[in-house]
Write a protein that holds these residues in place. Structure first.
Motif, PDB file in Angstrom:
ATOM      1  N   VAL A  42     -12.586  16.544  -1.250  1.00  0.00           N
ATOM      2  CA  VAL A  42     -11.494  17.084  -0.434  1.00  0.00           C
ATOM      3  C   VAL A  42     -10.538  15.963  -0.021  1.00  0.00           C
ATOM      4  O   VAL A  42      -9.313  16.127  -0.041  1.00  0.00           O
ATOM      5  CB  VAL A  42     -12.050  17.803   0.818  1.00  0.00           C
ATOM      6  CG1 VAL A  42     -10.923  18.123   1.790  1.00  0.00           C
ATOM      7  CG2 VAL A  42     -12.774  19.082   0.412  1.00  0.00           C
ATOM      8  N   THR A  43     -11.091  14.799   0.345  1.00  0.00           N
ATOM      9  CA  THR A  43     -10.248  13.654   0.703  1.00  0.00           C
ATOM     10  C   THR A  43      -9.349  13.257  -0.459  1.00  0.00           C
ATOM     11  O   THR A  43      -8.160  12.962  -0.266  1.00  0.00           O
ATOM     12  CB  THR A  43     -11.114  12.452   1.110  1.00  0.00           C
ATOM     13  OG1 THR A  43     -11.967  12.821   2.204  1.00  0.00           O
ATOM     14  CG2 THR A  43     -10.246  11.273   1.537  1.00  0.00           C
ATOM     15  N   TYR A  44      -9.900  13.251  -1.663  1.00  0.00           N
ATOM     16  CA  TYR A  44      -9.129  12.870  -2.856  1.00  0.00           C
ATOM     17  C   TYR A  44      -7.927  13.792  -3.063  1.00  0.00           C
ATOM     18  O   TYR A  44      -6.828  13.343  -3.407  1.00  0.00           O
ATOM     19  CB  TYR A  44     -10.042  12.905  -4.088  1.00  0.00           C
ATOM     20  CG  TYR A  44      -9.332  12.601  -5.387  1.00  0.00           C
ATOM     21  CD1 TYR A  44      -9.027  11.293  -5.750  1.00  0.00           C
ATOM     22  CD2 TYR A  44      -8.966  13.626  -6.261  1.00  0.00           C
ATOM     23  CE1 TYR A  44      -8.372  11.009  -6.943  1.00  0.00           C
ATOM     24  CE2 TYR A  44      -8.315  13.362  -7.456  1.00  0.00           C
ATOM     25  CZ  TYR A  44      -8.025  12.049  -7.792  1.00  0.00           C
ATOM     26  OH  TYR A  44      -7.373  11.773  -8.957  1.00  0.00           O
ATOM     27  N   SER A  69      -6.563  15.823  -0.687  1.00  0.00           N
ATOM     28  CA  SER A  69      -5.890  16.186   0.561  1.00  0.00           C
ATOM     29  C   SER A  69      -4.383  15.907   0.505  1.00  0.00           C
ATOM     30  O   SER A  69      -3.967  14.790   0.185  1.00  0.00           O
ATOM     31  CB  SER A  69      -6.494  15.419   1.736  1.00  0.00           C
ATOM     32  OG  SER A  69      -7.807  15.846   1.982  1.00  0.00           O
ATOM     33  N   ASN A  95      -2.333  16.066   3.185  1.00  0.00           N
ATOM     34  CA  ASN A  95      -1.794  15.567   4.447  1.00  0.00           C
ATOM     35  C   ASN A  95      -2.900  14.934   5.299  1.00  0.00           C
ATOM     36  O   ASN A  95      -4.090  15.007   4.981  1.00  0.00           O
ATOM     37  CB  ASN A  95      -1.117  16.698   5.226  1.00  0.00           C
ATOM     38  CG  ASN A  95      -2.011  17.918   5.394  1.00  0.00           C
ATOM     39  OD1 ASN A  95      -3.140  17.810   5.869  1.00  0.00           O
ATOM     40  ND2 ASN A  95      -1.520  19.080   4.984  1.00  0.00           N
ATOM     41  N   THR A 114      -3.969  15.738   8.308  1.00  0.00           N
ATOM     42  CA  THR A 114      -4.863  16.690   8.970  1.00  0.00           C
ATOM     43  C   THR A 114      -6.055  17.051   8.094  1.00  0.00           C
ATOM     44  O   THR A 114      -7.200  17.073   8.553  1.00  0.00           O
ATOM     45  CB  THR A 114      -4.101  17.972   9.346  1.00  0.00           C
ATOM     46  OG1 THR A 114      -3.024  17.637  10.220  1.00  0.00           O
ATOM     47  CG2 THR A 114      -5.021  18.971  10.028  1.00  0.00           C
ATOM     48  N   MET A 115      -5.785  17.309   6.808  1.00  0.00           N
ATOM     49  CA  MET A 115      -6.861  17.661   5.891  1.00  0.00           C
ATOM     50  C   MET A 115      -7.827  16.485   5.695  1.00  0.00           C
ATOM     51  O   MET A 115      -9.051  16.673   5.617  1.00  0.00           O
ATOM     52  CB  MET A 115      -6.279  18.088   4.545  1.00  0.00           C
ATOM     53  CG  MET A 115      -7.312  18.619   3.562  1.00  0.00           C
ATOM     54  SD  MET A 115      -8.157  20.108   4.169  1.00  0.00           S
ATOM     55  CE  MET A 115      -6.825  21.309   4.004  1.00  0.00           C
ATOM     56  N   ILE A 116      -7.280  15.284   5.632  1.00  0.00           N
ATOM     57  CA  ILE A 116      -8.136  14.102   5.489  1.00  0.00           C
ATOM     58  C   ILE A 116      -9.004  13.929   6.731  1.00  0.00           C
ATOM     59  O   ILE A 116     -10.188  13.590   6.633  1.00  0.00           O
ATOM     60  CB  ILE A 116      -7.278  12.840   5.256  1.00  0.00           C
ATOM     61  CG1 ILE A 116      -6.577  12.928   3.894  1.00  0.00           C
ATOM     62  CG2 ILE A 116      -8.141  11.577   5.306  1.00  0.00           C
ATOM     63  CD1 ILE A 116      -5.625  11.796   3.632  1.00  0.00           C
ATOM     64  N   ALA A 141     -11.856  16.265   6.519  1.00  0.00           N
ATOM     65  CA  ALA A 141     -12.822  15.761   5.538  1.00  0.00           C
ATOM     66  C   ALA A 141     -13.636  14.612   6.112  1.00  0.00           C
ATOM     67  O   ALA A 141     -14.835  14.479   5.832  1.00  0.00           O
ATOM     68  CB  ALA A 141     -12.093  15.316   4.273  1.00  0.00           C
ATOM     69  N   ARG A 142     -13.011  13.772   6.951  1.00  0.00           N
ATOM     70  CA  ARG A 142     -13.730  12.655   7.571  1.00  0.00           C
ATOM     71  C   ARG A 142     -14.808  13.154   8.536  1.00  0.00           C
ATOM     72  O   ARG A 142     -15.892  12.553   8.640  1.00  0.00           O
ATOM     73  CB  ARG A 142     -12.753  11.763   8.332  1.00  0.00           C
ATOM     74  CG  ARG A 142     -11.810  10.966   7.463  1.00  0.00           C
ATOM     75  CD  ARG A 142     -12.492   9.857   6.705  1.00  0.00           C
ATOM     76  NE  ARG A 142     -12.803   8.713   7.546  1.00  0.00           N
ATOM     77  CZ  ARG A 142     -13.428   7.633   7.101  1.00  0.00           C
ATOM     78  NH1 ARG A 142     -13.847   7.559   5.844  1.00  0.00           N
ATOM     79  NH2 ARG A 142     -13.682   6.614   7.905  1.00  0.00           N
ATOM     80  N   ARG A 175      -6.684   6.881  -3.196  1.00  0.00           N
ATOM     81  CA  ARG A 175      -7.453   8.128  -3.331  1.00  0.00           C
ATOM     82  C   ARG A 175      -8.597   8.010  -4.334  1.00  0.00           C
ATOM     83  O   ARG A 175      -9.651   8.643  -4.167  1.00  0.00           O
ATOM     84  CB  ARG A 175      -6.520   9.272  -3.742  1.00  0.00           C
ATOM     85  CG  ARG A 175      -5.518   9.661  -2.669  1.00  0.00           C
ATOM     86  CD  ARG A 175      -4.587  10.760  -3.149  1.00  0.00           C
ATOM     87  NE  ARG A 175      -3.566  11.078  -2.158  1.00  0.00           N
ATOM     88  CZ  ARG A 175      -3.708  11.976  -1.187  1.00  0.00           C
ATOM     89  NH1 ARG A 175      -4.844  12.654  -1.107  1.00  0.00           N
ATOM     90  NH2 ARG A 175      -2.747  12.200  -0.320  1.00  0.00           N
TER      91      ARG A 175
END
Length: 396
Positions: free
Chosen positions: A84-86, A88, A90, A92-94, A97-98, A157
């Protein structure tokens, strides 16, 4: 050494990378997402905070379930979080994921430690646990410098995709070589929290928290510090992180030797005092690389030198609750990382001078010194009551 120990150590390397690697690529993330470096630094803050809370909570909640299955599910969640981080789009999404990867990382690390203790003979337990901690240490030494080089060559990423692939490899090995391990009843979390009732113990944990908070006030923003104060390129920054990491691992050995030689109490005070001075002096050495590198190495060594005497001190304070206290001390460490990166971000928002992060950090470490002095001066008055509470919980 048991092959399973090496496999679990490999898994801790994979999950350890996801927290530590961000510190070296904050400028890359900030530029790509169009945010400030201080905002990007909150990725470290949120990870450490979730890690600190999730570790003991998830361990208790999953204690009755078969351990291999819990481990594999945690790895799958960790892998998905990195994917998901890869992708993402924006910040917020990162950040979401964190949170996911932090919670799964906390459980994977604590499961690695508890599983290792069960799959090896008692005579080899200490050595096996050492391999797990070595895996975490390796992620510090290799993760940040390699991450900087890879991020500058292929983009930041791709690092998280690589971490996901490492975790997939670990998942396959775990599924093949690790046998099912039954769950067990554990002491309720509420009872474990009661073990913190002693002022002597809680202030010891506060010393760890403030120590790491002061350290990460600068270390979380070390890349922009090196760029702005020494004009370093990406390659030189990678070298600095690598040298720092080697010094940090050496510092752990130094802290243990110092504790054996002069005792845990004197070692705790000595390390904190020395760390405060070195951190405050570091910005004054940036005019010369020949002076900066040795001072940076001392700073790096001292940053890990507190852990061995602190752990020894907690065991000596109350051996019965020592396992629980080690867990809470690890959470205090993570809260310190979260607090320090947050403080550093506030400092950067108030001033463009990065050397202020070091000076504010040294002030925070003074709070660690005050907490340690208070803890060391207090008698152990709550130990018997804590033992009684734990014994009653065990009987239930």
């Amino acid at each position: 050494m048991n092959l399973k120990v090496f496999i679990l150590a490999l898994a801790t390397i994979a999950v350890g990378l996801v927290e530590l690697i961000v510190g070296g690529i904050l400028p890359n993330i900030a530029t790509d997402l169009g945010i400030s470096v201080s905002t990007a630094g909150q990725l470290i803050t949120i990870f450490a905070l979730v890690y600190a809370i999730a570790g003991p909570v998830l361990l208790v909640l999953t204690s009755k379930f078969e351990r291999k299955k819990v481990y594999m599910i945690s790895l799958i969640i960790f892998i998905l979080g990195n994917i998901v981080t890869y992708f993402s789009p924006n910040f917020t999404m990162i950040m979401i994921a964190r949170v996911v990867t932090a919670a799964s990382t906390a459980l994977i690390v604590v499961l690695s430690l508890t599983i290792v203790a069960k799959i090896v003979e008692p005579a080899y337990q200490a050595r096996a646990l050492g391999f797990i901690y070595m895996g975490i240490s390796s992620s510090l030494v290799l993760g940040v410098p390699v991450g900087i080089l890879v991020a500058n060559a292929f983009g930041w990423r791709v690092l998280f995709l690589g971490i996901a692939l490492l975790a997939i490899g670990s998942l396959i090995l775990i599924s093949i070589f690790l046998e099912p391990i039954p769950g067990t009843d554990s002491i309720p979390l509420s009872t474990q929290i009661k073990a913190l009732a002693s002022p002597k113990i809680i202030t010891a944990h506060l010393a760890t928290m403030f120590f790491l908070a002061g350290h990460y006030t600068l270390y979380a923003y070390f890349t922009p510090f090196l760029e702005n104060n020494l004009g370093m390129s990406a390659n030189w920054i990678s070298i600095c992180y690598f040298v720092f990491g080697i010094a940090a691992i050496g510092g752990g050995a130094f802290g243990g030797a110092l504790s054996d030689r002069i005792g845990s109490r004197k070692s705790i005070i000595s390390v904190i005092v020395a760390f405060t001075i070195v951190l405050a002096l570091l910005p004054f050495t940036t005019f010369s690389l020949l002076l900066f590198i040795p001072v940076m190495m001392i700073w790096g060594g001292l940053s890990w030198s507190l852990a061995p005497p602190q752990q020894s001190y907690l065991i000596q304070t109350d051996p019965v609750t020592s396992d629980i206290q080690q867990s809470f001390n690890n959470s205090a460490l993570q809260i310190g990382i979260s607090l320090g990166s947050g403080i550093g971000g506030i400092v950067l928002n108030q001033t463009v001078k990065l050397e202020y992060t070091a000076w504010i950090g040294s002030i925070v470490v003074v709070l660690a010194l005050a907490s340690a002095i208070y803890s060391l001066s207090q008698p152990v008055t709550k130990a018997k009551r804590i033992r009684k509470t734990m014994a009653q919980s065990s009987e239930i």
